[in-house]
Design a protein around this motif. Structure first.
Motif, PDB file in Angstrom:
ATOM      1  N   MET A  54      32.799 -11.737  -1.726  1.00 29.51           N
ATOM      2  CA  MET A  54      33.180 -12.856  -2.509  1.00 29.51           C
ATOM      3  C   MET A  54      31.943 -13.473  -3.137  1.00 29.51           C
ATOM      4  SD  MET A  54      35.992 -15.340  -1.074  1.00 29.51           S
ATOM      5  CE  MET A  54      35.346 -16.898  -1.059  1.00 29.51           C
ATOM      6  N   CYS A  55      31.736 -13.141  -4.347  1.00 27.19           N
ATOM      7  CA  CYS A  55      30.569 -13.617  -5.058  1.00 27.19           C
ATOM      8  C   CYS A  55      31.017 -14.680  -6.055  1.00 27.19           C
ATOM      9  CB  CYS A  55      29.887 -12.452  -5.748  1.00 27.19           C
ATOM     10  SG  CYS A  55      28.458 -12.956  -6.694  1.00 27.19           S
ATOM     11  N   VAL A  56      30.712 -15.919  -5.789  1.00 20.63           N
ATOM     12  CA  VAL A  56      31.086 -17.022  -6.665  1.00 20.63           C
ATOM     13  C   VAL A  56      29.950 -17.254  -7.641  1.00 20.63           C
ATOM     14  CG1 VAL A  56      31.664 -19.462  -6.743  1.00 20.63           C
ATOM     15  CG2 VAL A  56      32.518 -18.053  -4.874  1.00 20.63           C
ATOM     16  N   GLU A  57      30.328 -17.370  -8.905  1.00 19.95           N
ATOM     17  CA  GLU A  57      29.326 -17.598  -9.944  1.00 19.95           C
ATOM     18  C   GLU A  57      29.640 -18.905 -10.654  1.00 19.95           C
ATOM     19  OE1 GLU A  57      28.478 -14.364 -12.643  1.00 19.95           O
ATOM     20  OE2 GLU A  57      29.433 -12.963 -11.250  1.00 19.95           O
ATOM     21  N   LEU A  58      28.592 -19.570 -11.109  1.00 14.04           N
ATOM     22  CA  LEU A  58      28.728 -20.759 -11.945  1.00 14.04           C
ATOM     23  C   LEU A  58      28.549 -20.321 -13.397  1.00 14.04           C
ATOM     24  CD1 LEU A  58      26.695 -23.397  -9.943  1.00 14.04           C
ATOM     25  CD2 LEU A  58      29.142 -23.272 -10.179  1.00 14.04           C
ATOM     26  N   LEU A  59      29.626 -20.450 -14.168  1.00 14.72           N
ATOM     27  CA  LEU A  59      29.605 -19.982 -15.550  1.00 14.72           C
ATOM     28  C   LEU A  59      30.048 -21.110 -16.491  1.00 14.72           C
ATOM     29  CD1 LEU A  59      31.448 -16.569 -15.107  1.00 14.72           C
ATOM     30  CD2 LEU A  59      28.996 -16.910 -15.373  1.00 14.72           C
ATOM     31  N   THR A  60      29.445 -21.151 -17.641  1.00 12.44           N
ATOM     32  CA  THR A  60      29.923 -22.085 -18.670  1.00 12.44           C
ATOM     33  C   THR A  60      31.184 -21.485 -19.285  1.00 12.44           C
ATOM     34  OG1 THR A  60      28.634 -21.077 -20.406  1.00 12.44           O
ATOM     35  CG2 THR A  60      27.584 -22.873 -19.197  1.00 12.44           C
ATOM     36  N   TYR A  61      31.888 -22.293 -20.047  1.00 11.66           N
ATOM     37  CA  TYR A  61      33.090 -21.775 -20.694  1.00 11.66           C
ATOM     38  C   TYR A  61      32.764 -20.631 -21.648  1.00 11.66           C
ATOM     39  CZ  TYR A  61      35.590 -25.872 -18.911  1.00 11.66           C
ATOM     40  OH  TYR A  61      36.150 -26.810 -18.105  1.00 11.66           O
ATOM     41  N   ALA A  62      31.632 -20.717 -22.308  1.00  8.41           N
ATOM     42  CA  ALA A  62      31.228 -19.654 -23.232  1.00  8.41           C
ATOM     43  C   ALA A  62      30.965 -18.361 -22.469  1.00  8.41           C
ATOM     44  CB  ALA A  62      29.995 -20.086 -24.020  1.00  8.41           C
ATOM     45  N   ASP A  63      30.270 -18.456 -21.304  1.00  9.38           N
ATOM     46  CA  ASP A  63      29.999 -17.255 -20.505  1.00  9.38           C
ATOM     47  C   ASP A  63      31.290 -16.657 -19.954  1.00  9.38           C
ATOM     48  OD1 ASP A  63      27.293 -17.555 -20.958  1.00  9.38           O
ATOM     49  OD2 ASP A  63      26.956 -18.695 -19.090  1.00  9.38           O
ATOM     50  N   LEU A  64      32.179 -17.524 -19.473  1.00 11.38           N
ATOM     51  CA  LEU A  64      33.453 -17.050 -18.933  1.00 11.38           C
ATOM     52  C   LEU A  64      34.283 -16.364 -20.025  1.00 11.38           C
ATOM     53  CD1 LEU A  64      35.400 -16.916 -16.522  1.00 11.38           C
ATOM     54  CD2 LEU A  64      36.274 -19.148 -17.227  1.00 11.38           C
ATOM     55  N   SER A  65      34.266 -16.940 -21.217  1.00  7.41           N
ATOM     56  CA  SER A  65      35.042 -16.337 -22.310  1.00  7.41           C
ATOM     57  C   SER A  65      34.490 -14.972 -22.691  1.00  7.41           C
ATOM     58  CB  SER A  65      35.069 -17.272 -23.517  1.00  7.41           C
ATOM     59  OG  SER A  65      33.783 -17.360 -24.088  1.00  7.41           O
ATOM     60  N   SER A  66      33.155 -14.805 -22.656  1.00 13.63           N
ATOM     61  CA  SER A  66      32.579 -13.498 -23.001  1.00 13.63           C
ATOM     62  C   SER A  66      32.883 -12.463 -21.927  1.00 13.63           C
ATOM     63  CB  SER A  66      31.080 -13.616 -23.234  1.00 13.63           C
ATOM     64  OG  SER A  66      30.431 -13.961 -22.035  1.00 13.63           O
ATOM     65  N   ARG A  67      32.928 -12.859 -20.660  1.00 10.59           N
ATOM     66  CA  ARG A  67      33.253 -11.911 -19.596  1.00 10.59           C
ATOM     67  C   ARG A  67      34.723 -11.482 -19.619  1.00 10.59           C
ATOM     68  NH1 ARG A  67      30.054 -12.635 -14.469  1.00 10.59           N
ATOM     69  NH2 ARG A  67      27.931 -12.691 -15.234  1.00 10.59           N
ATOM     70  N   LEU A  68      35.586 -12.417 -20.005  1.00 10.87           N
ATOM     71  CA  LEU A  68      37.021 -12.103 -20.001  1.00 10.87           C
ATOM     72  C   LEU A  68      37.521 -11.606 -21.369  1.00 10.87           C
ATOM     73  CD1 LEU A  68      38.379 -15.143 -17.973  1.00 10.87           C
ATOM     74  CD2 LEU A  68      37.958 -12.835 -17.151  1.00 10.87           C
ATOM     75  N   ASN A  69      36.650 -11.614 -22.375  1.00 11.52           N
ATOM     76  CA  ASN A  69      37.006 -11.193 -23.734  1.00 11.52           C
ATOM     77  C   ASN A  69      38.132 -12.047 -24.322  1.00 11.52           C
ATOM     78  OD1 ASN A  69      35.089  -9.149 -23.893  1.00 11.52           O
ATOM     79  ND2 ASN A  69      36.491  -7.683 -22.923  1.00 11.52           N
ATOM     80  N   SER A  75      33.065 -22.816 -11.253  1.00 10.71           N
ATOM     81  CA  SER A  75      32.801 -21.922 -10.125  1.00 10.71           C
ATOM     82  C   SER A  75      33.945 -20.927 -10.069  1.00 10.71           C
ATOM     83  CB  SER A  75      32.760 -22.696  -8.811  1.00 10.71           C
ATOM     84  OG  SER A  75      31.768 -23.676  -8.852  1.00 10.71           O
ATOM     85  N   VAL A  76      33.619 -19.665 -10.259  1.00  8.78           N
ATOM     86  CA  VAL A  76      34.652 -18.658 -10.316  1.00  8.78           C
ATOM     87  C   VAL A  76      34.206 -17.414  -9.571  1.00  8.78           C
ATOM     88  CG1 VAL A  76      33.837 -17.711 -12.502  1.00  8.78           C
ATOM     89  CG2 VAL A  76      36.213 -17.456 -11.892  1.00  8.78           C
ATOM     90  N   ASP A  77      35.149 -16.799  -8.841  1.00 13.50           N
ATOM     91  CA  ASP A  77      34.914 -15.520  -8.195  1.00 13.50           C
ATOM     92  C   ASP A  77      35.613 -14.476  -9.063  1.00 13.50           C
ATOM     93  OD1 ASP A  77      34.457 -13.409  -6.565  1.00 13.50           O
ATOM     94  OD2 ASP A  77      35.799 -14.078  -4.967  1.00 13.50           O
ATOM     95  N   LEU A  78      34.845 -13.730  -9.864  1.00 10.33           N
ATOM     96  CA  LEU A  78      35.408 -12.797 -10.819  1.00 10.33           C
ATOM     97  C   LEU A  78      36.126 -11.630 -10.149  1.00 10.33           C
ATOM     98  CD1 LEU A  78      32.621 -12.737 -13.523  1.00 10.33           C
ATOM     99  CD2 LEU A  78      34.857 -13.769 -13.683  1.00 10.33           C
ATOM    100  N   SER A  79      35.794 -11.325  -8.876  1.00 12.07           N
ATOM    101  CA  SER A  79      36.464 -10.209  -8.202  1.00 12.07           C
ATOM    102  C   SER A  79      37.894 -10.586  -7.826  1.00 12.07           C
ATOM    103  CB  SER A  79      35.676  -9.793  -6.964  1.00 12.07           C
ATOM    104  OG  SER A  79      35.601 -10.865  -6.052  1.00 12.07           O
ATOM    105  N   THR A  80      38.154 -11.852  -7.548  1.00 10.47           N
ATOM    106  CA  THR A  80      39.519 -12.261  -7.184  1.00 10.47           C
ATOM    107  C   THR A  80      40.313 -12.762  -8.396  1.00 10.47           C
ATOM    108  OG1 THR A  80      38.810 -14.495  -6.659  1.00 10.47           O
ATOM    109  CG2 THR A  80      38.839 -12.888  -4.865  1.00 10.47           C
ATOM    110  N   LEU A  81      39.628 -13.042  -9.471  1.00  9.48           N
ATOM    111  CA  LEU A  81      40.292 -13.566 -10.661  1.00  9.48           C
ATOM    112  C   LEU A  81      40.899 -12.404 -11.436  1.00  9.48           C
ATOM    113  CD1 LEU A  81      40.666 -16.137 -12.453  1.00  9.48           C
ATOM    114  CD2 LEU A  81      38.731 -15.317 -13.742  1.00  9.48           C
ATOM    115  N   ARG A  82      42.014 -11.973 -11.127  1.00  9.71           N
ATOM    116  CA  ARG A  82      42.647 -10.857 -11.808  1.00  9.71           C
ATOM    117  C   ARG A  82      43.329 -11.401 -13.076  1.00  9.71           C
ATOM    118  NH1 ARG A  82      42.220  -6.644  -8.457  1.00  9.71           N
ATOM    119  NH2 ARG A  82      42.149  -7.134  -6.258  1.00  9.71           N
TER     120      ARG A  82
END
Length: 170
Positions: free
Chosen positions: A1-16, A44-51
């Protein structure tokens, strides 16, 4: 469980997805948010659990006004075509009436010309007969008796009347 702190811009680029879609996703999932040192919001988001799989983008709807205008134009075109067809039928009917009346006028013109010719001929015969009658009433011609000349003239007059009557019957 790797929690990352991402801005909305970073989160949007990871999720396309767009920045606004990433922000809406963070709100819906009630992901913990905070402010960074730079004043930006971080999630704060865990990208592995965020399906999360983004929905396919829907095609933009056509402008309803443009669609309505197009429908109206199509209906107007059909109405105009129907009106043009109706007017062509009316014009054809008027053309038939016009042709019939023109033929009738031509026949009447021929009849009028014939009647004028007959009237002219009748006037000529009437003038000739009047001359004959005037000659009978007036002078006595030398070289014959009055009775003989009158009888001759009367015979010519009767022949002229019969001839004019026959000409009038034709």
């Amino acid at each position: 469980m790797c929690v990352e702190l991402l801005t909305y811009a970073d989160l949007s680029s990871r999720l396309n997805v767009s920045r606004e879609a990433a922000r809406a996703l963070a709100r819906r999932r009630r992901l913990p948010r905070s402010r960074s040192d730079g004043g930006k919001a971080v999630v704060s988001v865990d990208l592995s659990t965020l399906r999360y799989t983004p929905r396919p983008r829907r095609a933009r709807r056509a402008d309803p006004v443009d669609a309505s205008v197009a429908r109206i134009e199509a209906v107007k075109t059909e109405v105009f075509k129907a009106e043009i067809a109706r007017l062509e039928d009316v014009a054809t009917a008027y053309r038939v009436v016009f042709e019939r009346e023109r033929e009738r006028a031509d026949r009447l013109a021929v009849e009028l010309t014939q009647a004028a010719a007959e009237a002219t001929a009748a006037n000529a015969w009437a003038t000739r007969l009047e001359d004959e009658v005037t000659a009978l009433r007036s002078a006595r011609h030398p070289g014959g008796g009055l009775a003989g000349q009158a009888a001759s003239r009367l015979g010519h007059l009767a022949a002229a009347i019969i001839q004019s009557d026959r000409a009038a019957r034709r």
